[in-house]
Enzyme design. Sequence first.
Site, PDB file in Angstrom:
ATOM      1  N   ARG A 284       0.638   1.412   9.534  1.00 21.97           N
ATOM      2  CA  ARG A 284       0.908   2.026   8.234  1.00 21.97           C
ATOM      3  C   ARG A 284       1.155   3.518   8.440  1.00 21.97           C
ATOM      4  O   ARG A 284       0.219   4.293   8.614  1.00 21.97           O
ATOM      5  CB  ARG A 284      -0.307   1.808   7.317  1.00 21.97           C
ATOM      6  CG  ARG A 284      -0.044   2.062   5.841  1.00 21.97           C
ATOM      7  CD  ARG A 284      -1.338   2.091   5.066  1.00 21.97           C
ATOM      8  NE  ARG A 284      -2.030   3.352   5.285  1.00 21.97           N
ATOM      9  CZ  ARG A 284      -3.335   3.534   5.147  1.00 21.97           C
ATOM     10  NH1 ARG A 284      -4.121   2.534   4.799  1.00 21.97           N
ATOM     11  NH2 ARG A 284      -3.885   4.716   5.370  1.00 21.97           N
ATOM     12  N   HIS A 288      -2.489   4.892   2.264  1.00 25.53           N
ATOM     13  CA  HIS A 288      -2.606   3.567   1.647  1.00 25.53           C
ATOM     14  C   HIS A 288      -1.651   3.447   0.469  1.00 25.53           C
ATOM     15  O   HIS A 288      -0.973   2.448   0.286  1.00 25.53           O
ATOM     16  CB  HIS A 288      -4.052   3.348   1.186  1.00 25.53           C
ATOM     17  CG  HIS A 288      -4.229   2.179   0.276  1.00 25.53           C
ATOM     18  ND1 HIS A 288      -4.120   0.873   0.701  1.00 25.53           N
ATOM     19  CD2 HIS A 288      -4.489   2.115  -1.059  1.00 25.53           C
ATOM     20  CE1 HIS A 288      -4.319   0.058  -0.331  1.00 25.53           C
ATOM     21  NE2 HIS A 288      -4.533   0.784  -1.403  1.00 25.53           N
ATOM     22  N   TYR A 297      -9.045  11.051   7.235  1.00 24.00           N
ATOM     23  CA  TYR A 297      -9.746  10.078   8.082  1.00 24.00           C
ATOM     24  C   TYR A 297      -9.008   9.673   9.354  1.00 24.00           C
ATOM     25  O   TYR A 297      -9.543   8.924  10.154  1.00 24.00           O
ATOM     26  CB  TYR A 297     -10.091   8.823   7.272  1.00 24.00           C
ATOM     27  CG  TYR A 297      -8.914   8.177   6.551  1.00 24.00           C
ATOM     28  CD1 TYR A 297      -8.025   7.348   7.237  1.00 24.00           C
ATOM     29  CD2 TYR A 297      -8.687   8.401   5.193  1.00 24.00           C
ATOM     30  CE1 TYR A 297      -6.950   6.758   6.587  1.00 24.00           C
ATOM     31  CE2 TYR A 297      -7.616   7.816   4.536  1.00 24.00           C
ATOM     32  CZ  TYR A 297      -6.753   6.994   5.226  1.00 24.00           C
ATOM     33  OH  TYR A 297      -5.688   6.421   4.596  1.00 24.00           O
TER      34      TYR A 297
END
Lengths: 388, 325
Positions: A284, A288, A297
């Site tokens: 990815r 998100h 993160y």
Amino acid sequence: MQVDSGGQNNHGGGAHGVPAPRTPEASLAGIARVIRDDGTADPAEDPRLPLALVKSLYVAMVRTRLIDERLVTLQRQGRIGFHIGSLGEEATILASAAAMRPQDWIFPCYREFGALLWRGMPLQAYFDNMFGNANDPAKGRQMPDHYTGKPYHFGSVSSPIGTQMTQAVGFAWAAKLRKDDLVTSAYFGEGATSSSEFHTAMNFAGVFKTPTVMLCRNNGWAISVPSEKQSATRTFAEKGIAYGVPAVRCDGNDVLAVYKTVRAAVEFAAAGGGPTLIELMTYRLSGHSTSDDPRAYRAEGEVEGWRKADPLLRLRKHLETLGALTDAEDAQLRADTDAEIKACVEAAEAAPKPSLESMFEGVYAEKPWHLREQERECIEGPRPKAHH
Amino acid sequence: MTEMNMVQAINDALRLEMRRDDRVLVLGEDVGKVGGVFRVTQGLYDEFGEDRVIDTPLAEGGIIGAAIGMALYGLRPVPEIQFSDFIFPAFDQIVSEAAKYRYRSGGEYTCPMVIRTPVGGGIRGGHYHSQSPEALFIHTPGLKVVCPSNPYDAKGLLLSAIRDEDPVLFFEPKRVYRAAKGEVPEGDYTVPLSEAKVVREGKHVTVVAWGAMLYEVLASAEEVAASHGIETEVIDLRTLWPIDLDTIVESVKKTGRIVVVHEAPKTCGFGAEILTLIGEKAFLHLEAPPVRVTGWDTPFPYTLETDYLPLQHRITPALIETAKF
């Protein structure tokens, strides 16, 4: 098909030792792959798809990428509320959709608008959904990217994780009971393998041998949780063993490998072999969704490594080795797509909002008294000041 | 006409509809060869085979998720949840999926299915074989909720529910599965959804109940008629949602008094909604405070089951106090 238990191939070793580095080299080594580093197809693995199909997959992937980028911009400008895209995962979505036969059905997660467009939904209808206007097939009732595509044998998106999996199994099961030649596929991320729905869907599919292809897009991240925190197994594919479901891992950034792997599973299911679990290894590249900031993160270096394994770049290089794509063609494709998107955005923004009445329709087949009463109360009552 | 109990009447409805419509199938835990733990599906496996009477793995979420997929395909699944206490693993599929499919897809998809499940206490089943979770589903837009009290209604309502275009929760009061007997017509007939029934006429107080508690209410009504000359009007709600409010309002306009009886806990139970609706629609007709006689706000107890349930011993004084207010 056999489970490739993965060796050092997983994104991480989990509880079984030193985690493998989260790089494309480590993730993609040793699993089903067709397009080699130099752009040529491995003759031993090449599914030898018609060139026109490969080119149309490239066109669809470029379109998907450009739409993604445009929607992120629109969200940043405050013109749409949300977008959840497929940046870097286009091959897993387009090639798997293309591998389904016309009579087959796709049960989406929420990152697969590319598959819906591949299946024939007009781009305008998709943008109408993104703007939640009166022309939206979902009538503006759901947030952006919660599309519905029954005319295209494509399901209806909901947000709870995993619910589409048992439904895809049930749909395929019904077809099998009615001796109807169709296969269903269910998309989900590796995070969803932790859900009870995954367990139940795999178990039911295994017991009843439903013609279902379980498409696990292992993109490395479930929002902020890395794949090695989802499971102590070395791979997600090996979970198939517990359910008696054949499973395979595949280079998800390799269009030809994805097509070949999914097509084999579709044919296996159609021939009565039952379900297959496919772990598509990808990454990815974006957050998100537009609501997420992955800088909190994950290290940018990890993302940089994967940008080099971008499925678009790999397919473009492959087409160039075939002499099937010129820079001019590519530029024209991008210009045409930009223009098409621009027109769709303008039309979607200009379309009216859904009517107040539409809010009370479709809860039931027939409107009960209490909804008729509440509809009247809403229409005759005060309106919010900041109606948008 | 044949005398049947609830189990036989529901079985008869399933058999009849499965013969009439080959899209109808049942699935669930132990529904096949053994015919269900309450034997409601007994004999169906022999007649329709394993493709239409399906023993599933032990996973309620899977039963309902798969049934939704079948409904989307165009079948008419009738999944069984063995006890309504075990429905919660399927809660997401029912509330997030089945209830919303029509709405969220702009009408592209529909999800016609009937989830059958035994409900309520009185069989010494403790916490997990006794609960009445109807309010959770009534609270969810898109679901219909039915709870018959007798064999005639059970068959007629189940046939209506299977033919309905929306998902229906069909709660079967297990306490009276075999105790409630009555004449049931052979062959096809339906009891329409969303029609309550006045099962006892009276002018002093209205009582709304459903399922097994109806019999407790009727016993109390006889008791207070004999002891105090109170004439109780008893309404069997039959379909809980969408509710037939008109029948209740008409009755309350006559009696000026309302009592709702249900097994589920008091707080946010369906009685709260019914009394609020009466407050909205018939406030000026009320002669006494509206009253709920319900299960307590505790988990359903085992040893003290009869002290938990709103049985005759609690309904009778409520009727007297309300009528005399």
